[in-house]
Design an enzyme around this catalytic site. Structure first.
Site, PDB file in Angstrom:
ATOM      1  N   GLU A 435       0.980  -1.196  -0.196  1.00  9.12           N
ATOM      2  CA  GLU A 435      -0.097  -0.164  -0.034  1.00  9.12           C
ATOM      3  C   GLU A 435       0.964   1.428  -0.081  1.00  9.12           C
ATOM      4  OE1 GLU A 435      -2.912  -0.192   3.294  1.00  9.12           O
ATOM      5  OE2 GLU A 435      -3.914  -1.969   2.531  1.00  9.12           O
ATOM      6  N   GLU A 511      -3.908  -9.257   0.359  1.00 13.63           N
ATOM      7  CA  GLU A 511      -4.405  -8.896   1.913  1.00 13.63           C
ATOM      8  C   GLU A 511      -5.866  -8.989   1.629  1.00 13.63           C
ATOM      9  OE1 GLU A 511      -1.840  -5.991   4.056  1.00 13.63           O
ATOM     10  OE2 GLU A 511      -3.598  -5.472   4.916  1.00 13.63           O
TER      11      GLU A 511
END
Ligand code: GAL
Length: 833
Positions: A435, A511
């Site tokens: 991210e 994720e």
């Protein structure tokens, strides 16, 4: 000092006049001194450190606490979590005192070192900003706390004398989004070789062809020789050993080829009918390289490796040894709960055992370089790894995070990660980021490509991914398109549309879920909720609560089951970890996560059995929730869920049938993610059996499971607990190694006279350990508990906790005793050999 590698003349079977050992490697574990003070004088060998604390390494200076809201209190807005304004985050990094400076000093002999020898120091990881000094001189610096690094210390060591090693570490505030640990939390190795030697991480073993009949093995071995050495006098003899320790084949190569081969020797082997490495069959071969100058043995270097193939086929998925394999993975942080970041083999192997029983086949080392002990255990026990590197690049998530290091260090850090672990068969994918805010920037796909290219250059055999949580941005700015594998964090509802836009023909759930729950805590009414908070700082173990950006387990199951191009998921997280107590951002004393499928004490939450029922096809799962001890809820609606891999089951309360439920396999992706379908638990009906209207009455919950032909094949019961009566102890291992490091994890619970768990008991338990071991730590999985992990007492949480006992170096019996007021205590004996 423990000798890890001892090479004896007899092994090589040649007549030589060499000293008995050509390579020595030992750990610097004992006799360290430690302080939190800071003074440049500390590098001096003559400095008197006798007043400092004595410690052994691995050591995490912060895990001893005390907890405080003031430790790394971050007044920030967490952009990824949608926060627009800064607010207080007290427990974000665990509330433990890891910020600041720490010094370690030790004195050590290197009897094997002499003029003409070479010596190296290898740190598996040092948190962080490591400055290393030997005998008063600076040897080197490595800032990133998660990476392994090594220095040549030949010129700093004094043969035949005591050498002084001093290490200064410093952790900056606001440098992390979770608890990073502090100190020399991983092992420190000293390696002594001859002048001609194979350097640290000097081999690269690949298996360019793998099938059932044969495998082609390529071994590249770097060699370092004294200046002006006559290459024609040197040779490298490499042999391949099978998992039964039998030598299969051997090749001798003259080093004359060195200048034409980048300083490496290249050797090829054929192994017939190889045993292929997989999670079910973690077969390890060894390549043993022996370096000779004429007939004199100069070095011997063993590289364990696996024979296996990995392939990603567009539209079809990930293939291990030619078999389609779906990642049933978890993300894990590096901390080991109450042990902090201090690496421990027994604790790591226990985690892997628990995960494997759940049916998990892969771990993502979020969001950093793993400890070598984890990678080795995964090789040996059969667990695939996605080895990760960074949580940010050059755009900050945390003001003092990796962004400060990126420009100078990113390539060095990636290279070390890859050189360290590219021979390990468990590692099946590299991950270059999590991210990273760069994902939003037009043009930063070039950075992604550059980092991926570094991975390909150092290891062309493994695909590269990164976890991205801005799907709309990354499918439009090429950030996702440049990756071998586009990894998406959350938002599985967009997989289908993003898949159409991307070139790779596959999607990875890098994720997933971020469902939150607290073991043994149930909230009513049972409703699907995002970011729900309660006065007790806990989340519901009905497994119906998640974050605003995340979802429930079934929202991921359905994608990876129904869409052939989805290659599996890595659930956030396998184990709870220190820091990130989302959704209790500002609610000190919350200071550890609620995301784990398994709690901080290593005790499975209910969710464990949901994953187990879906992932572990070999074993039967039949698990009932909630507990059935609800004094005061008589007559109130108290739903019952069953997690099972049987297709249907019937529930009885005190013998009265509550009806039969069957998993609804007709539920598909498209219709089941509307608000109404979510509220009605549509997807859950495909994976869980749920009785939403049952009323509580004390007594017995019984579930009878039926096979697909309607035969009753298994049953389980949960009883209302009577008065707390005695303590029950169960050790994960009762036979231990007397090495001063091995651990036994003892489940401690209070039960009624019939052995039923008292699920609301929170009494404090006192521990006593005698004999050949000592009390080490405890945890109860309560993310809002500020009890010390090391004090020999702790409160139960939902009736249970885990106490940890460590062996000494003396073999013998370890006596562990638990006692508490009002209940009968218990004892257990462990054998340490
Ligand atoms: C993700 C992030 C993880 C963790 C998780 C919590 O966005 O990658 O590190 O913060 O959220 O849901």
């Amino acid at each position: 000092m423990k000798k890890i590698c001892l090479v004896l003349l007899g092994l090589c079977g040649m007549l030589t006049t060499l000293p008995a050992q050509v390579r020595n490697e030992f750990l610097l574990e004992k006799n360290w001194k430690f302080t939190r003070e800071d003074n440049p004088e500390f590098v001096n060998p003559s400095f008197n450190d006798s007043k400092w604390q004595s410690v052994t390494v691995p050591h995490d200076w912060a895990i001893y606490g005390p907890f405080s809201a003031q430790n790394d209190k971050q007044d920030v807005a967490i952009a990824q979590d949608g926060q627009k304004e800064a607010m207080e985050h007290a427990g974000r990094t665990g509330g433990l005192p890891f910020v600041g400076v720490g010094w370690y000093r030790t004195q050590f002999d290197v009897p094997q070192f002499a003029p003409g020898k070479r010596a190296f120091i290898l740190f598996d990881g040092a948190m962080s900003q490591a400055n290393v000094y030997i005998n008063g001189e600076k040897v080197g610096y490595w800032p990133y706390g998660y990476n392994s690094f090594h220095f040549d210390i030949t010129k700093y060591l004094k043969p035949g004398e005591k050498n002084t090693l001093a290490v200064r570490l410093e952790n900056l505030p606001e440098s992390s989004r979770w608890y990073p640990g502090a100190g020399l939390y991983r092992n420190v190795h000293v390696i002594v070789t001859e002048d001609a030697h194979i350097p640290v991480w000097g081999t690269y073993v690949t298996t360019p062809e793998v099938n059932k009949q044969f495998a082609k093995i390529n071994v590249q071995t770097k060699v370092e020789l004294p200046e002006g050495a006559d290459l024609s006098k040197y040779s490298l003899v490499t042999s391949i050993w099978n998992p039964n320790k039998q030598k299969l084949t051997e090749t001798t190569t003259s080093l004359s080829q060195l200048p034409y081969n980048n300083g490496s020797v290249n050797q090829e082997f054929i192994v017939r009918t190889p045993t292929l490495w997989s999670p079910d069959m973690p077969a390890l071969y060894v390549a043993e390289a022996r370096l000779y100058e004429s007939t004199a043995l100069k070095d011997i270097y063993s590289t364990p490796f696996g024979i296996r193939s990995i392939e990603i086929i567009p539209e079809k998925g990930f293939f291990l040894n030619g078999e389609k394999t779906v990642f049933k993975g978890v993300c894990n942080h590096h901390d080991l709960g109450p042990l902090g970041a201090a690496v421990n083999d027994a604790a790591i192997r226990r985690q892997i055992r628990i995960l494997k029983d759940m049916g998990c086949n892969a771990i993502r080392t979020s969001h950093n370089m793993p400890a070598p002990e984890l990678v080795k255990a995964c090789d040996e026990m059969g667990m695939m790894l996605m080895a990760e590197s960074f949580d940010e690049w050059n755009v900050a998530k945390c003001k003092n995070g990796y962004n400060l290091l990126f420009d100078e260090w990113v390539e060095k850090d990636l290279v070390n990660l890859i050189h360290n672990f590219r021979n390990n068969p468990s590692v099946v994918m590299w991950c270059i980021g999590n991210e990273v805010p760069n994902q939003w920037n037009e043009g930063d796909c070039k950075i992604a490509k550059r980092l991926q290219d570094i991975c390909h250059r150092e290891d062309p055999t493994r695909p590269v991914t990164q976890g991205m949580d801005a799907p709309d941005a990354v499918v439009n700015n090429n950030f996702a398109a440049v990756m071998d594998v586009a990894g998406f964090n959350y938002r599985p509802q967009l997989y289908k549309v993003n898949y159409k836009k991307l070139p790779q023909g596959i999607i990875l759930g890098s994720e997933t879920a971020s469902t939150v729950s607290s073991r043994g805590v149930y909230k009513f009414p049972v409703e699907r909720k995002a970011m729900a908070v309660y006065d007790d700082n806990q989340s519901s173990s009905y497994d119906v609560e998640h974050c605003s950006w995340s979802n429930l387990p079934e929202d991921d199951f359905i994608q990876h089951e129904d869409l052939p191009y989805c290659i599996g998921e890595f659930v956030w997280t396998g184990f709870d970890y220190l820091g990130e107590p989302t959704p209790y951002y500002t609610n000190w004393p919350s200071h550890s996560s609620l995301f784990g499928i398994i709690d901080l004490a290593g005790i499975p939450k209910d969710r464990y059995y949901l994953y187990r029922s879906h992932w572990n096809k070999a074993e039967r799962t039949l698990h009932i929730l909630p507990h059935w001890t609800w004094s005061g809820r008589e007559g109130e609606t108290t739903p019952v869920f069953v997690y099972t891999n049987y297709p249907s089951a019937e529930l009885f309360i005190n013998g009265k049938s509550q009806g039969k439920r069957t998993k609804d396999l007709s539920i598909g992706i498209d219709s089941s993610y509307t608000d109404a379908a979510k509220a009605a638990f549509e997807r859950q009906k495909r994976y869980r059996l749920m009785w939403m209207d049952t009323k509580y009455e004390p007594g017995t919950l019984k579930v009878v499971a039926y096979d697909k032909d309607g035969n009753a094949v298994a049953e389980e019961e949960v009883h209302t607990a009577g008065k707390p009566h005695h303590i029950e102890l169960t050790a994960d291992r009762k036979q231990l190694t007397a090495d001063g490091k091995d651990l036994s994890f003892i489940n401690v619970r209070v039960v009624d006279k019939d052995g039923n768990l008292c699920p609301n008991d929170t009494r404090q338990i006192k521990f006593e350990v005698r004999g050949a071991g000592s009390y080490h730590a405890a945890a109860n999985g309560n993310s809002a508990s500020l009890e010390s992990f090391q004090a020999p007492h702790m409160k139960l949480f939902s009736g249970q906790l885990t106490a940890i006992v460590q062996t000494s170096e003396q073999p013998g019996i370890i006596f562990f005793e638990a006692s508490a007021p009002g209940v009968k205590g218990a004892k257990i004996e462990l054998i340490s050999k």
